[in-house]
Write a protein that holds these residues in place. Structure first.
Motif, PDB file in Angstrom:
ATOM      1  N   ARG A 147       0.823  -1.211   0.000  1.00  8.00           N
ATOM      2  CA  ARG A 147       0.000   0.000   0.000  1.00  8.00           C
ATOM      3  C   ARG A 147       0.855   1.259   0.000  1.00  8.00           C
ATOM      4  O   ARG A 147       0.416   2.322  -0.473  1.00  8.00           O
ATOM      5  N   ALA A 148       2.075   1.134   0.509  1.00  3.24           N
ATOM      6  CA  ALA A 148       2.954   2.305   0.592  1.00  3.24           C
ATOM      7  C   ALA A 148       3.241   2.907  -0.783  1.00  3.24           C
ATOM      8  O   ALA A 148       3.530   4.107  -0.888  1.00  3.24           O
ATOM      9  N   LEU A 149       3.168   2.104  -1.842  1.00  2.00           N
ATOM     10  CA  LEU A 149       3.455   2.622  -3.179  1.00  2.00           C
ATOM     11  C   LEU A 149       2.511   3.767  -3.539  1.00  2.00           C
ATOM     12  O   LEU A 149       2.949   4.841  -3.972  1.00  2.00           O
ATOM     13  N   LEU A 150       1.220   3.553  -3.357  1.00  2.39           N
ATOM     14  CA  LEU A 150       0.260   4.600  -3.700  1.00  2.39           C
ATOM     15  C   LEU A 150       0.346   5.769  -2.732  1.00  2.39           C
ATOM     16  O   LEU A 150       0.171   6.934  -3.121  1.00  2.39           O
ATOM     17  N   GLU A 151       0.631   5.477  -1.468  1.00  5.42           N
ATOM     18  CA  GLU A 151       0.774   6.545  -0.479  1.00  5.42           C
ATOM     19  C   GLU A 151       1.927   7.467  -0.860  1.00  5.42           C
ATOM     20  O   GLU A 151       1.784   8.698  -0.855  1.00  5.42           O
ATOM     21  N   VAL A 152       3.049   6.885  -1.200  1.00  6.67           N
ATOM     22  CA  VAL A 152       4.211   7.686  -1.605  1.00  6.67           C
ATOM     23  C   VAL A 152       3.930   8.402  -2.920  1.00  6.67           C
ATOM     24  O   VAL A 152       4.257   9.587  -3.088  1.00  6.67           O
ATOM     25  N   GLY A 153       3.309   7.696  -3.855  1.00  6.27           N
ATOM     26  CA  GLY A 153       3.006   8.307  -5.143  1.00  6.27           C
ATOM     27  C   GLY A 153       2.129   9.541  -5.006  1.00  6.27           C
ATOM     28  O   GLY A 153       2.387  10.584  -5.633  1.00  6.27           O
ATOM     29  N   ARG A 154       1.090   9.446  -4.183  1.00  6.35           N
ATOM     30  CA  ARG A 154       0.194  10.599  -3.987  1.00  6.35           C
ATOM     31  C   ARG A 154       0.912  11.741  -3.274  1.00  6.35           C
ATOM     32  O   ARG A 154       0.717  12.913  -3.609  1.00  6.35           O
ATOM     33  N   ALA A 155       1.720  11.399  -2.276  1.00  7.31           N
ATOM     34  CA  ALA A 155       2.443  12.440  -1.542  1.00  7.31           C
ATOM     35  C   ALA A 155       3.344  13.240  -2.476  1.00  7.31           C
ATOM     36  O   ALA A 155       3.485  14.462  -2.335  1.00  7.31           O
ATOM     37  N   LEU A 156       3.941  12.576  -3.439  1.00  7.24           N
ATOM     38  CA  LEU A 156       4.811  13.265  -4.395  1.00  7.24           C
ATOM     39  C   LEU A 156       4.001  14.069  -5.405  1.00  7.24           C
ATOM     40  O   LEU A 156       4.222  15.268  -5.591  1.00  7.24           O
ATOM     41  N   ALA A 157       3.049  13.388  -6.054  1.00  6.35           N
ATOM     42  CA  ALA A 157       2.300  14.027  -7.142  1.00  6.35           C
ATOM     43  C   ALA A 157       1.438  15.186  -6.656  1.00  6.35           C
ATOM     44  O   ALA A 157       1.277  16.190  -7.355  1.00  6.35           O
ATOM     45  N   GLU A 158       0.874  15.049  -5.460  1.00  2.07           N
ATOM     46  CA  GLU A 158      -0.020  16.077  -4.939  1.00  2.07           C
ATOM     47  C   GLU A 158       0.700  17.067  -4.031  1.00  2.07           C
ATOM     48  O   GLU A 158       0.134  18.104  -3.662  1.00  2.07           O
ATOM     49  N   GLY A 159       1.944  16.739  -3.672  1.00  2.00           N
ATOM     50  CA  GLY A 159       2.639  17.573  -2.696  1.00  2.00           C
ATOM     51  C   GLY A 159       3.581  18.601  -3.274  1.00  2.00           C
ATOM     52  O   GLY A 159       4.108  19.437  -2.535  1.00  2.00           O
TER      53      GLY A 159
END
Length: 377
Positions: A147-159
């Protein structure tokens, strides 16, 4: 200049073998339809890079920001810094990017992602990031399906960062003992990043880059569908570890350490040379392979291996040459002053011990150039 005029120990590079190794990898990846982003952590030299890159602005991979600075200073712009990024390097990354480097970075956890996104917002720079995937339990990365993959992906793309894609390194390919094992690792490596890229895209996140990288898997991969680029580096020089797993032959090894015989311990069957672990490194990567090569295979001054002769032990500035324990031959007659060339276990580690390459070409094996290389961080 002839080899005999050099002070030893020093690092010798056979330019013709380098060119042959580079051409072979290029042709292979062209057939597979995938781009090459060569890893220059082994070479650490713009002169080597110029033999590897088709165009000055081709993409490269580095393992230190010092390498990024160096190659950028020589006109290379598209650079992937392929070690997990930490906050004490954020400003250095931004400084390089402000100067025009198209520098991208990697990370594999939410803490680093959140910190980098905050820095990117403050700097006004959408820093490109690849998420590292763990394809084989070898070292860093997020395992496929976590699950960490999507969590990290969103943090980068949206952050505030640019989510560039995913990358992995099949380090366990170095531990295989047959070609079929490496081929299986190549499939595992590919599937890990392709599946991770699909998961990001299915979640509405961008993933234009799907990057794999190891010389063994690049050499034996048969299908790289879904992969956009390959990062490999040691293929340029090859070494005894690569030879031990079938990636190359001894004749493909382009680097060697030139040493001089300084004495003998005849009752022990030893020849002593002035190239110890400070010249060869402490790397004993062949120790777990079918054939243990000690600290390296010993060749004559023209690079032809002496039968059964290896560097069996090393002190800081002294190497001990002896026959293999099961050898049936005789110790060669190498008088004081005789030159030897020692093929290394690990080209990266041995290269790191030296400030330059003494470049040879042709049957005469005379020095045609001296190519500086960098070291450190």
């Amino acid at each position: 200049m002839k080899l005999a005029q050099l002070e030893t120990p020093c690092l010798v590079l056979d330019e013709a073998k380098l060119e042959r190794n580079v051409a072979r990898m290029r042709a292979r990846l062209d057939r597979l339809g995938v781009a090459l982003r060569p890893h220059l952590k082994t070479a650490k030299s713009i002169d080597v890079a110029r033999r590897v890159l088709r165009r000055p602005d081709d993409p490269i991979t580095v393992s230190t920001l010092k390498e990024a600075e160096y190659f950028f200073g020589h006109g290379v712009r598209d650079i992937l810094y392929a070690v997990g990024l930490t906050p004490n390097k954020f400003e250095h990354v931004s400084a390089l990017r402000r100067r025009g480097a198209r520098l991208s970075v990697i990370l594999d956890n939410i803490d680093a992602a959140d910190a980098l996104a905050a820095h990117a917002r403050k700097a006004g720079d959408r820093i490109p990031v690849l998420i590292e995937i763990d394809c084989d339990g070898h070292r860093s990365g997020i395992a496929p399906g976590e699950r960490a993959l999507l969590e990290v992906g969103r943090a980068l793309a949206e952050g505030g960062c640019e989510l560039r894609g995913v990358m992995t390194h099949a380090g366990n390919s170095y531990n295989q003992d047959c070609v079929e094992g490496i081929k299986a690792m190549a499939i595992q490596e590919r599937d890990a990043v392709v599946d991770s890229a699909r998961a990001l895209r299915d979640a509405g996140l961008p993933c234009p880059v799907v990057s794999v990288g190891s010389t063994p898997t690049a050499t034996f991969a048969e299908d790289l569908a879904g992969v956009s680029e390959v990062r490999a580096g040691v293929y340029m020089f090859c070494d005894l570890v690569m030879a031990g797993i079938g990636v190359c032959t001894l004749d493909d090894i382009a680097v060697s350490v030139l040493g001089t015989v300084v004495g003998h311990q005849r009752e022990k069957g030893w020849i002593i040379v002035d190239a110890g672990w400070m010249a060869m490194s402490r790397d004993r990567g062949t120790m777990k392979q079918k054939t243990d090569q000690g600290y390296g295979i010993v060749c004559d001054a023209q690079g032809r291996p002496w039968p059964e002769l290896i560097m069996t032990d090393a002190n800081q500035e002294h190497g001990i040459l002896a026959l293999r324990p099961d050898a049936r031959g005789c110790l060669p007659d190498l008088p004081v002053g005789a030159l030897v060339r020692i093929l290394p276990n690990h080209a990266c580690a041995t290269g790191a011990q030296h400030p330059a390459y003494q470049v040879v070409r042709g049957a005469a094996q005379e020095i045609s150039a001296v190519w500086p290389r960098i070291g450190g961080w």
